[in-house]
Enzyme design. Structure first.
Site, mmCIF file in Angstrom:
data_model
loop_
_atom_site.group_PDB
_atom_site.id
_atom_site.type_symbol
_atom_site.label_atom_id
_atom_site.label_comp_id
_atom_site.label_asym_id
_atom_site.label_seq_id
_atom_site.Cartn_x
_atom_site.Cartn_y
_atom_site.Cartn_z
ATOM 1 N N SER A 1 -20.195 -6.198 -10.563
ATOM 2 C CA SER A 1 -19.663 -6.605 -9.255
ATOM 3 C C SER A 1 -18.531 -7.589 -9.493
ATOM 4 C CB SER A 1 -20.772 -7.283 -8.437
ATOM 5 O OG SER A 1 -20.232 -7.956 -7.314
ATOM 6 N N TYR B 1 -27.552 -13.363 -7.537
ATOM 7 C CA TYR B 1 -26.938 -12.020 -7.597
ATOM 8 C C TYR B 1 -25.796 -12.023 -8.616
ATOM 9 C CZ TYR B 1 -24.451 -7.776 -6.251
ATOM 10 O OH TYR B 1 -23.819 -6.556 -6.270
HETATM 11 P P1 NDP Z 1 -27.013 0.946 -1.811
HETATM 12 O O1 NDP Z 1 -28.009 0.011 -1.253
HETATM 13 O O2 NDP Z 1 -26.443 1.999 -0.918
HETATM 14 O O3 NDP Z 1 -27.552 1.634 -3.125
HETATM 15 C C1 NDP Z 1 -28.418 0.975 -4.014
HETATM 16 C C2 NDP Z 1 -29.201 2.021 -4.772
HETATM 17 O O4 NDP Z 1 -30.087 1.367 -5.692
HETATM 18 C C3 NDP Z 1 -30.061 2.875 -3.858
HETATM 19 O O5 NDP Z 1 -29.968 4.209 -4.276
HETATM 20 C C4 NDP Z 1 -31.470 2.347 -4.092
HETATM 21 O O6 NDP Z 1 -32.376 3.401 -3.909
HETATM 22 C C5 NDP Z 1 -31.365 1.947 -5.563
HETATM 23 N N1 NDP Z 1 -32.418 1.027 -5.980
HETATM 24 C C6 NDP Z 1 -32.687 -0.210 -5.504
HETATM 25 N N2 NDP Z 1 -33.763 -0.725 -6.126
HETATM 26 C C7 NDP Z 1 -34.177 0.221 -7.016
HETATM 27 C C8 NDP Z 1 -35.231 0.299 -7.945
HETATM 28 N N3 NDP Z 1 -36.130 -0.701 -8.112
HETATM 29 N N4 NDP Z 1 -35.353 1.411 -8.697
HETATM 30 C C9 NDP Z 1 -34.497 2.439 -8.555
HETATM 31 N N5 NDP Z 1 -33.469 2.424 -7.684
HETATM 32 C C10 NDP Z 1 -33.322 1.329 -6.926
HETATM 33 O O7 NDP Z 1 -25.829 0.008 -2.357
HETATM 34 P P2 NDP Z 1 -24.593 0.291 -3.351
HETATM 35 O O8 NDP Z 1 -24.330 1.712 -3.490
HETATM 36 O O9 NDP Z 1 -23.523 -0.612 -2.898
HETATM 37 O O10 NDP Z 1 -25.172 -0.319 -4.704
HETATM 38 C C11 NDP Z 1 -24.986 0.286 -5.966
HETATM 39 C C12 NDP Z 1 -24.619 -0.779 -6.975
HETATM 40 O O11 NDP Z 1 -23.337 -1.310 -6.657
HETATM 41 C C13 NDP Z 1 -25.577 -1.975 -7.009
HETATM 42 O O12 NDP Z 1 -25.846 -2.307 -8.361
HETATM 43 C C14 NDP Z 1 -24.760 -3.078 -6.349
HETATM 44 O O13 NDP Z 1 -25.153 -4.354 -6.777
HETATM 45 C C15 NDP Z 1 -23.361 -2.710 -6.795
HETATM 46 N N6 NDP Z 1 -22.260 -3.286 -6.018
HETATM 47 C C16 NDP Z 1 -22.045 -2.908 -4.723
HETATM 48 C C17 NDP Z 1 -21.032 -3.484 -3.984
HETATM 49 C C18 NDP Z 1 -20.793 -3.136 -2.560
HETATM 50 O O14 NDP Z 1 -19.946 -3.791 -1.927
HETATM 51 N N7 NDP Z 1 -21.456 -2.161 -1.992
HETATM 52 C C19 NDP Z 1 -20.129 -4.478 -4.581
HETATM 53 C C20 NDP Z 1 -20.443 -4.780 -5.958
HETATM 54 C C21 NDP Z 1 -21.447 -4.195 -6.633
HETATM 55 P P3 NDP Z 1 -33.911 3.287 -3.426
HETATM 56 O O15 NDP Z 1 -33.962 2.215 -2.387
HETATM 57 O O16 NDP Z 1 -34.166 4.670 -2.911
HETATM 58 O O17 NDP Z 1 -34.670 2.986 -4.673
#
Ligand code: NDP
Length: 246
Positions: free
Chosen positions: A139, A152
């Site tokens: 991030s 975070y």
């Molecule tokens: P979402 O919340 O849309 O996606 C997050 C994903 O992580 C979901 O598919 C969720 O699926 C999965 N997840 C969460 N916990 C678990 C777990 N314990 N085991 C397996 N899967 C898990 O958000 P983003 O797409 O934005 O997030 C993706 C990545 O991008 C993250 O690492 C986030 O920190 C990073 N990021 C995002 C930014 C943004 O602005 N959106 C900016 C910077 C970084 P489920 O709940 O079904 O398990």
């Protein structure tokens, strides 16, 4: 991209789902993991209906056995693994004074230990193959400090250090594992739903409404990293809205 076997964690929404669609459209065989099975199933069906190849398995990245199992599924189904995209993450940001210690620990478990577990699961395969690629979602909060993001951001700074040393050690050991770390800024996904502190959530909603861009922007950067020649690592990408100043 054509024929590459690519595991994606956090594939049920946001960046992971958008990346799965793009890579499959370009010919990759995608292996989708996350906790919400209904979302994974729907995505896999969509990809197949569009002529792509996708399988899925329920995965909680905090459990080593789940990570091992999805690597095994990829191997049994497709015979190899070429790329793992370690993308699962949560962002329940808050000021430290709110003492949301459950959120702190959940972020460490998912954003840090989830990455460790994924790498531990795939490294023996990549070492044996003497090839492979690890891509991780850090991030912009892993590059600079933000109020409300002490924990975070700390988890995402960890990812930066870890990925760079993985790259260095692999080069030194001759296993040729490529790495790429992505540093997104505000991307429209479900991520803000993980914020439990109301004031922080309101502030982030306002920021994202003003600046947020689509997760497909990240997907295309992931594809770019994969599509480089096998002898070429492009290690780091900061990707965000052109309008976002911090
Ligand atoms: P979402 O919340 O849309 O996606 C997050 C994903 O992580 C979901 O598919 C969720 O699926 C999965 N997840 C969460 N916990 C678990 C777990 N314990 N085991 C397996 N899967 C898990 O958000 P983003 O797409 O934005 O997030 C993706 C990545 O991008 C993250 O690492 C986030 O920190 C990073 N990021 C995002 C930014 C943004 O602005 N959106 C900016 C910077 C970084 P489920 O709940 O079904 O398990």
């Amino acid at each position: 991209m054509q024929g590459k076997v690519i595991i994606i964690t956090g594939a049920s929404s946001g960046i992971g789902a958008a990346t799965a669609r793009l890579l499959a459209a370009r010919g990759a065989k995608v292996v989708l993991g996350a906790r919400r099975e209904d979302k994974l199933q729907a995505l896999a069906e969509d990809i197949r209906a569009a002529g792509g190849e996708a399988i899925y398995q329920v995965l909680d990245v905090t459990r080593q056995a789940d990570n091992d199992a999805i690597v095994q599924l990829a191997q049994e189904t497709y015979g190899r693994v070429d790329v793992i995209f370690l993308n699962a993450g949560i962002m329940p940001s808050s000021p430290l004074s709110a003492l949301k210690t459950d959120d702190w620990h959940a972020m460490v478990d998912i954003n840090i230990k989830g990455v460790l577990n994924g790498v531990a699961a795939v490294l023996p395969t990549f070492t044996r193959q003497k090839s492979g690629q690890v891509i991780a979602t850090s991030s912009v909060a892993g590059l600079k400090a933000y109020p409300n993001s002490a924990v975070y951001g700390g988890t995402k700074w960890f990812v930066r250090e870890f990925m760079e040393v993985l790259r260095m050690e692999s080069a030194m050991e001759g296993t040729h594992i490529r790495t790429a770390t992505i540093y997104p800024a505000a991307i429209h996904t479900e991520l803000l739903h993980t914020i439990s502190d109301p004031a922080t959530a309101a502030g982030m909603q306002a920021l994202y409404q003003t600046h947020g861009i689509a997760p497909e922007r990240i997907a295309s950067v992931v594809a770019f990293a994969i599509e480089q020649p096998d002898d070429t690592t492009v290690s780091e990408f900061t990707v965000g809205p052109a309008s976002q100043p911090w």
